[in-house]
Design an enzyme around this catalytic site. Structure first.
Site, mmCIF file in Angstrom:
data_model
loop_
_atom_site.group_PDB
_atom_site.id
_atom_site.type_symbol
_atom_site.label_atom_id
_atom_site.label_comp_id
_atom_site.label_asym_id
_atom_site.label_seq_id
_atom_site.Cartn_x
_atom_site.Cartn_y
_atom_site.Cartn_z
ATOM 1 N N GLY A 1 12.581 67.241 2.335
ATOM 2 C CA GLY A 1 11.499 66.413 2.862
ATOM 3 C C GLY A 1 10.381 66.232 1.854
ATOM 4 O O GLY A 1 10.583 66.423 0.652
ATOM 5 N N HIS B 1 13.551 60.630 -4.156
ATOM 6 C CA HIS B 1 14.483 60.830 -3.039
ATOM 7 C C HIS B 1 15.049 59.475 -2.570
ATOM 8 O O HIS B 1 16.243 59.361 -2.290
ATOM 9 C CB HIS B 1 13.781 61.473 -1.844
ATOM 10 C CG HIS B 1 13.277 62.868 -2.075
ATOM 11 N ND1 HIS B 1 11.944 63.177 -2.079
ATOM 12 C CD2 HIS B 1 13.938 64.044 -2.274
ATOM 13 C CE1 HIS B 1 11.784 64.481 -2.272
ATOM 14 N NE2 HIS B 1 12.976 65.032 -2.411
ATOM 15 N N GLN C 1 19.342 64.351 -11.113
ATOM 16 C CA GLN C 1 19.413 65.034 -12.413
ATOM 17 C C GLN C 1 18.120 65.797 -12.712
ATOM 18 O O GLN C 1 18.087 66.638 -13.608
ATOM 19 C CB GLN C 1 19.680 64.005 -13.524
ATOM 20 C CG GLN C 1 21.086 63.428 -13.446
ATOM 21 C CD GLN C 1 21.248 62.122 -14.202
ATOM 22 O OE1 GLN C 1 20.362 61.693 -14.933
ATOM 23 N NE2 GLN C 1 22.373 61.467 -14.001
ATOM 24 N N MET D 1 8.833 62.768 -10.764
ATOM 25 C CA MET D 1 8.387 62.851 -9.364
ATOM 26 C C MET D 1 8.883 64.153 -8.748
ATOM 27 O O MET D 1 10.017 64.566 -8.984
ATOM 28 C CB MET D 1 8.924 61.671 -8.572
ATOM 29 C CG MET D 1 8.279 60.378 -8.978
ATOM 30 S SD MET D 1 8.947 59.030 -8.011
ATOM 31 C CE MET D 1 8.155 57.667 -8.853
HETATM 32 P P1 AMP Z 1 14.230 68.403 -2.976
HETATM 33 O O1 AMP Z 1 13.725 67.740 -1.735
HETATM 34 O O2 AMP Z 1 13.180 68.663 -4.002
HETATM 35 O O3 AMP Z 1 15.130 69.572 -2.694
HETATM 36 O O4 AMP Z 1 15.169 67.328 -3.670
HETATM 37 C C1 AMP Z 1 16.214 66.702 -2.978
HETATM 38 C C2 AMP Z 1 17.034 65.899 -3.954
HETATM 39 O O5 AMP Z 1 16.199 64.925 -4.581
HETATM 40 C C3 AMP Z 1 17.637 66.755 -5.071
HETATM 41 O O6 AMP Z 1 18.967 66.302 -5.329
HETATM 42 C C4 AMP Z 1 16.730 66.470 -6.230
HETATM 43 O O7 AMP Z 1 17.362 66.630 -7.488
HETATM 44 C C5 AMP Z 1 16.379 65.019 -5.988
HETATM 45 N N1 AMP Z 1 15.133 64.672 -6.670
HETATM 46 C C6 AMP Z 1 13.959 65.349 -6.642
HETATM 47 N N2 AMP Z 1 13.059 64.758 -7.459
HETATM 48 C C7 AMP Z 1 13.686 63.696 -8.019
HETATM 49 C C8 AMP Z 1 13.298 62.687 -8.961
HETATM 50 N N3 AMP Z 1 12.089 62.668 -9.498
HETATM 51 N N4 AMP Z 1 14.201 61.750 -9.301
HETATM 52 C C9 AMP Z 1 15.445 61.764 -8.770
HETATM 53 N N5 AMP Z 1 15.878 62.683 -7.874
HETATM 54 C C10 AMP Z 1 15.019 63.633 -7.517
#
Ligand code: AMP
Length: 296
Positions: free
Chosen positions: A27, A33, A145, A181
């Protein structure tokens, strides 16, 4: 868009669809995301997003309780992006009292970088992702990534356990100033944010130096450390490792991950780029990941 909070409801909705692409998240959704949602859309007619701040992947001194949970805004963003269903369980639903400990681990990939600095983190990640995969039964799942080690760990888990899921690798989205981000960026004051920019700048300097012919990783690492130290960041690691095995390398002879984890005040940030010898095939270049666009 349907929003479900129980495993039983998630299974009921899932049964209506054939191919589903899942975007697992914690979230506090941002454009990074939402870019995963767009990739998911390209991979299946049904897109599911899970929103769950997973307690088992946080260390005891980490930010589990204060992690942002802007539920209404997240749902609005998913609605606007055409997400078909949201699975947003409670911690009690995912981990009922007395549920046994279960560990899936891939020590060769999880004992380094994030795994070394966040003991138990990847056990929690593998546990929750395996559970989400079994509940939602996606045919594809999208990961960023930005967390390249996580992507490698999940891909290896899917391969090793023969899960019938395509793991889709999606490029890192950045703010115009270069900062990757992250849901944690909201913790940063204006001044901290300026200091945090030294992370993406360090990666760009490492990449530029490599493009100028330096392929010894100790020199690239020293170059990357400099802006972080100048900005008084607390460095967890600045590393150059093989982009597939995550083992340290002395020279860039194959796709190589330059990865940084550092604290700006109390906020821990990570970022990375993959660099590779110019003679690598375009297919391999794409597979290894996205390099920050920059002028030499
Ligand atoms: P999180 O909510 O931080 O656990 O992230 C969920 C998914 O979003 C994971 O696969 C992350 O690698 C991806 N994600 C987080 N930040 C970015 C970003 N800046 N660019 C692309 N994907 C992201």
């Amino acid at each position: 868009m349907e929003i479900v909070t129980t495993i039983a409801d998630a299974r009921r909705i899932r049964a209506r669809y054939g191919r589903i692409a899942l975007v697992p998240t914690m979230g506090a959704l941002h454009a990074g995301h939402m870019s995963l949602v767009a990739h998911a859309r390209n991979n299946a007619p049904c897109v599911a997003v899970s929103i769950f701040v997973n307690p088992t992947q946080f260390g005891p001194k980490e930010d589990y309780t204060k992690y942002p949970r802007p539920v209404e805004e997240d749902l609005d963003k998913c609605g606007a992006a055409g997400v078909d269903f949201i699975f947003a369980p409670t911690a009690g639903e995912m981990y009922p009292p007395d549920s046994p400990d279960i560990v899936v681990d891939l020590p060769s990939l999880t004992s380094v970088l994030e795994g070394k600095h966040r003991p138990g983190h990847f056990k929690g990640v593998c546990q929750i992702v395996a559970k989400l995969f079994n509940i939602v039964q996606p045919t594809a799942a999208c990961f960023g990534q930005k967390d390249l080690q996580q992507l490698r760990v999940i891909s290896a888990m899917v391969d090793a356990l023969d899960m019938p899921i395509d793991v889709i690798s999606c490029p890192t989205l950045r703010d115009p100033d270069g900062l990757a981000m992250s849901s944690r960026n909201i913790y940063l004051s204006a001044e901290d944010r300026q200091r945090a920019l030294s992370i993406s700048r360090a990666l760009m300097l490492g990449y530029a130096e490599f493009r100028n012919g330096i392929d010894q990783t100790n020199r690239l690492i020293a170059t990357m450390q400099r802006p972080l130290l100048e900005n008084h960041l607390n460095i967890d690691y600045v590393a150059a490792v093989d982009a597939d095995s995550l083992k340290p390398v002395e020279k860039v002879e194959a796709p190589t991950l330059l990865a940084i984890a550092a604290r700006v005040g109390n906020t821990r940030l990570i970022d990375n780029v993959v660099i590779m010898p110019p003679d690598m095939s375009p297919a391999r270049q794409e597979e290894a990941g996205e390099i920050i666009d920059q002028d030499d």
